[in-house]
Design a protein around this motif. Structure first.
Motif, mmCIF file in Angstrom:
data_model
loop_
_atom_site.group_PDB
_atom_site.id
_atom_site.type_symbol
_atom_site.label_atom_id
_atom_site.label_comp_id
_atom_site.label_asym_id
_atom_site.label_seq_id
_atom_site.Cartn_x
_atom_site.Cartn_y
_atom_site.Cartn_z
ATOM 1 N N VAL A 124 0.856 -1.038 0.004
ATOM 2 C CA VAL A 124 0.075 0.006 -0.017
ATOM 3 C C VAL A 124 0.678 1.249 -0.060
ATOM 4 C CG1 VAL A 124 -1.796 1.295 1.399
ATOM 5 C CG2 VAL A 124 -1.835 -1.139 1.189
ATOM 6 N N LEU A 125 1.901 1.389 0.819
ATOM 7 C CA LEU A 125 2.480 2.743 1.250
ATOM 8 C C LEU A 125 3.746 2.675 -0.192
ATOM 9 C CD1 LEU A 125 3.558 2.061 4.766
ATOM 10 C CD2 LEU A 125 1.442 3.272 3.857
ATOM 11 N N LEU A 126 3.852 1.667 -0.727
ATOM 12 C CA LEU A 126 5.048 1.902 -1.719
ATOM 13 C C LEU A 126 4.240 2.488 -2.994
ATOM 14 C CD1 LEU A 126 7.522 -1.026 -1.402
ATOM 15 C CD2 LEU A 126 8.095 1.396 -1.196
ATOM 16 N N LYS A 127 2.945 1.985 -3.313
ATOM 17 C CA LYS A 127 2.169 2.662 -4.036
ATOM 18 C C LYS A 127 1.659 4.045 -4.223
ATOM 19 C CE LYS A 127 -0.343 -1.647 -5.447
ATOM 20 N NZ LYS A 127 -1.659 -2.178 -5.704
ATOM 21 N N ILE A 128 1.756 4.623 -2.753
ATOM 22 C CA ILE A 128 1.579 6.053 -2.544
ATOM 23 C C ILE A 128 2.859 6.640 -2.611
ATOM 24 C CG2 ILE A 128 0.940 7.618 -0.550
ATOM 25 C CD1 ILE A 128 -0.740 5.549 0.716
ATOM 26 N N ASN A 129 3.946 6.202 -2.104
ATOM 27 C CA ASN A 129 5.451 6.981 -2.283
ATOM 28 C C ASN A 129 6.355 5.647 -2.772
ATOM 29 O OD1 ASN A 129 7.742 8.395 -2.194
ATOM 30 N ND2 ASN A 129 7.386 8.779 -0.125
ATOM 31 N N PRO A 130 6.455 5.881 -4.174
ATOM 32 C CA PRO A 130 7.490 4.579 -4.802
ATOM 33 C C PRO A 130 8.936 4.929 -4.231
ATOM 34 C CG PRO A 130 5.999 5.371 -6.350
ATOM 35 C CD PRO A 130 5.872 6.468 -5.236
ATOM 36 N N ARG A 131 9.454 6.082 -3.646
ATOM 37 C CA ARG A 131 10.656 6.350 -3.123
ATOM 38 C C ARG A 131 10.625 6.137 -1.678
ATOM 39 N NH1 ARG A 131 14.033 9.726 -5.877
ATOM 40 N NH2 ARG A 131 14.730 10.724 -4.055
ATOM 41 N N LEU A 132 9.780 5.682 -1.139
ATOM 42 C CA LEU A 132 9.934 5.501 0.138
ATOM 43 C C LEU A 132 10.502 4.349 0.676
ATOM 44 C CD1 LEU A 132 8.594 6.031 3.094
ATOM 45 C CD2 LEU A 132 6.896 4.280 2.550
ATOM 46 N N ILE A 133 11.325 4.341 1.762
ATOM 47 C CA ILE A 133 12.249 3.455 2.279
ATOM 48 C C ILE A 133 11.536 2.918 3.575
ATOM 49 C CG2 ILE A 133 14.494 2.717 3.617
ATOM 50 C CD1 ILE A 133 15.718 4.850 1.427
ATOM 51 N N ILE A 134 11.222 1.483 3.587
ATOM 52 C CA ILE A 134 10.363 1.108 4.725
ATOM 53 C C ILE A 134 11.224 -0.033 5.478
ATOM 54 C CG2 ILE A 134 8.324 -0.276 5.596
ATOM 55 C CD1 ILE A 134 6.993 0.451 2.785
ATOM 56 N N LEU A 161 22.087 2.790 3.651
ATOM 57 C CA LEU A 161 22.457 2.055 2.302
ATOM 58 C C LEU A 161 21.179 1.979 1.251
ATOM 59 C CD1 LEU A 161 24.378 -1.203 3.758
ATOM 60 C CD2 LEU A 161 25.205 0.642 2.400
ATOM 61 N N ALA A 162 20.081 2.063 1.813
ATOM 62 C CA ALA A 162 18.859 2.099 0.938
ATOM 63 C C ALA A 162 18.692 3.661 0.399
ATOM 64 C CB ALA A 162 17.649 2.015 1.511
ATOM 65 N N LEU A 163 19.084 4.587 0.992
ATOM 66 C CA LEU A 163 19.026 6.014 0.639
ATOM 67 C C LEU A 163 20.290 6.170 -0.219
ATOM 68 C CD1 LEU A 163 18.598 7.868 4.183
ATOM 69 C CD2 LEU A 163 16.988 7.840 2.385
ATOM 70 N N PHE A 164 21.459 5.606 -0.281
ATOM 71 C CA PHE A 164 22.412 5.658 -1.341
ATOM 72 C C PHE A 164 21.942 4.915 -2.464
ATOM 73 C CE2 PHE A 164 26.377 3.870 -3.120
ATOM 74 C CZ PHE A 164 27.121 5.214 -3.181
ATOM 75 N N ALA A 165 21.408 3.595 -2.208
ATOM 76 C CA ALA A 165 20.802 3.137 -3.609
ATOM 77 C C ALA A 165 19.747 4.108 -4.248
ATOM 78 C CB ALA A 165 20.375 1.787 -3.218
ATOM 79 N N ARG A 166 18.948 4.635 -3.456
ATOM 80 C CA ARG A 166 17.863 5.396 -4.208
ATOM 81 C C ARG A 166 18.275 6.390 -5.074
ATOM 82 N NH1 ARG A 166 13.548 8.624 -0.550
ATOM 83 N NH2 ARG A 166 15.138 10.044 -0.388
ATOM 84 N N VAL A 167 19.590 6.929 -4.933
ATOM 85 C CA VAL A 167 20.108 8.127 -5.625
ATOM 86 C C VAL A 167 20.305 7.718 -6.959
ATOM 87 C CG1 VAL A 167 22.114 9.464 -6.030
ATOM 88 C CG2 VAL A 167 21.241 9.341 -3.642
ATOM 89 N N THR A 168 20.834 6.312 -7.140
ATOM 90 C CA THR A 168 20.918 5.702 -8.449
ATOM 91 C C THR A 168 19.719 5.243 -9.125
ATOM 92 O OG1 THR A 168 23.111 4.913 -7.843
ATOM 93 C CG2 THR A 168 22.021 4.072 -9.663
ATOM 94 N N GLY A 208 16.378 5.771 -7.925
ATOM 95 C CA GLY A 208 15.328 6.763 -7.762
ATOM 96 C C GLY A 208 14.142 6.042 -7.038
ATOM 97 N N LYS A 209 14.279 4.745 -6.601
ATOM 98 C CA LYS A 209 13.166 4.000 -5.972
ATOM 99 C C LYS A 209 13.576 3.608 -4.699
ATOM 100 C CE LYS A 209 11.631 1.631 -10.395
ATOM 101 N NZ LYS A 209 11.592 0.451 -11.036
ATOM 102 N N GLY A 210 12.497 3.542 -3.533
ATOM 103 C CA GLY A 210 12.663 3.003 -2.227
ATOM 104 C C GLY A 210 12.903 1.598 -2.271
ATOM 105 N N GLN A 211 12.612 1.056 -1.116
ATOM 106 C CA GLN A 211 12.658 -0.397 -0.877
ATOM 107 C C GLN A 211 12.391 -0.772 0.464
ATOM 108 O OE1 GLN A 211 16.793 -2.149 -0.352
ATOM 109 N NE2 GLN A 211 17.363 -0.227 -1.480
ATOM 110 N N VAL A 212 12.233 -2.133 0.777
ATOM 111 C CA VAL A 212 11.998 -2.532 1.955
ATOM 112 C C VAL A 212 13.135 -2.924 2.555
ATOM 113 C CG1 VAL A 212 10.773 -4.263 3.404
ATOM 114 C CG2 VAL A 212 9.375 -3.129 1.526
ATOM 115 N N VAL A 213 13.636 -2.510 3.700
ATOM 116 C CA VAL A 213 14.732 -2.728 4.599
ATOM 117 C C VAL A 213 14.420 -3.789 5.798
ATOM 118 C CG1 VAL A 213 16.665 -2.335 5.987
ATOM 119 C CG2 VAL A 213 15.972 -0.821 4.045
ATOM 120 N N GLU A 214 14.871 -4.905 5.630
ATOM 121 C CA GLU A 214 14.431 -6.074 6.643
ATOM 122 C C GLU A 214 15.615 -6.096 7.518
ATOM 123 O OE1 GLU A 214 11.782 -7.477 6.992
ATOM 124 O OE2 GLU A 214 10.678 -7.665 5.183
#
Length: 309
Positions: A97-107, A177-184, A186-192
């Protein structure tokens, strides 16, 4: 400019590791908004890891509460989820749900046990995570105690290792690391992140070193840096409850230690690296440290005689 200036974080209030991850983000410049539970009578949050954060109280179980979170998600970079698996999904706030609202979000999802293991939904504390990881078995002395002539159980080291190091700190690293990856990308991701794997990872070197003779190949409390070595341990001074920490592994530091103590190899009878002499060195150091107060030892070891090496 701090590294995380202009990064916005939504921290769902939890215990210890989640707030610590949020604190690390705030200390490095992020704008952290903590979402506290609604408490009767406006009871203050018991959380002490609040430095540099703002706070709001939201009833996440109400439709209005979940709608507010969804609106906030559009404007944040990171969400810290400290709940057990399935909680956010039940609230209608899962990653899908949340990544549809904000694809750049890191959860950043932080749990005690692995999210896909048999303990996934089980509650636990730092000591439980240490036990499952195997790290607890490395902690504490192995001196045999009568009448059974068995060593005491492993010693709980507070809740520093699993909660804060293996949990909050590792989660913070994953977010960075996820913030660093997003620079390249442009997308967020789930960090477990989970505390069992996190603290197990911290023990990588001891695990590998267990195969190297003389390092971690012996029972707990009998190795080089876990209290087995007499020149890498803590000694009580003349004044009760006052101690000196000794870490003199290198020859030059050991020589400085002996100068300060007024001892030499002839006092215990042989090479300090020979483990056969370790019990005698330990007893001698123990007796010697108890002849002076900690203040007196501090004055000795702050002096030029032990620093000329």
């Amino acid at each position: 400019m701090r590294a995380l200036d202009n990064i916005r974080v939504l921290e769902l209030a939890g215990l210890a590791p989640g707030p610590f991850a949020g604190l690390l983000l705030a200390d490095n410049g992020a704008d952290v908004l903590r979402v506290d539970r609604v408490q009767p009578g406006h009871t203050p949050s018991p959380d002490v890891l609040i430095r540099g954060k703002s706070s709001i109280c939201v009833d996440l179980k109400s439709p209005a509460g979940t709608q507010l979170i969804q609106r906030l998600i559009s404007h944040v970079d990171v969400l810290i989820d400290p709940f057990r698996p399935g909680v956010l999904e039940k609230l209608g706030l899962g990653p899908d749900v949340l990544l549809k609202i904000n694809p750049r979000l890191i959860i950043a999802r932080l749990t005690g046990f692995r999210r896909d293991g048999k303990y996934a939904t089980m509650a636990g504390h730092d000591l439980n995570y240490l036990a499952v990881s195997g790290v607890l078995s490395m902690l504490g002395p192995s001196v045999r105690i009568p009448p059974l002539n068995r060593p005491l159980p492993p010693s709980p080291p507070g809740n520093i290792l699993a909660d804060f190091a293996g949990g909050g700190l590792v989660c913070f690293m994953g977010i960075a690391l996820a913030l660093f990856a997003r620079v390249t990308t442009g997308k967020g991701q789930v960090v477990e992140a989970n505390m069992v794997d996190g603290v197990s990872y911290l023990a990588t070197a001891p695990r590998i070193s267990s195969k190297i003779p003389g390092q971690w190949d012996r029972p707990r409390g009998e190795n080089l840096v876990d209290g087995g070595c007499p020149y890498y341990r803590v000694y009580e001074c003349k004044d009760a409850g006052q101690y000196m920490a000794v870490a003199s592994l290198e020859p030059k530091f050991f020589q400085a230690l002996c100068i300060g103590l007024g001892l030499s190899e002839k006092d215990w009878g042989g090479d300090r690296e020979n483990r056969e002499f370790w019990p005698a060195i330990h007893v001698l150091f123990e007796k010697t440290f108890r002849t002076k107060t900690r203040k007196e030892w501090e004055q000795i070891f702050d002096g030029p005689a032990v620093h000329r090496f």
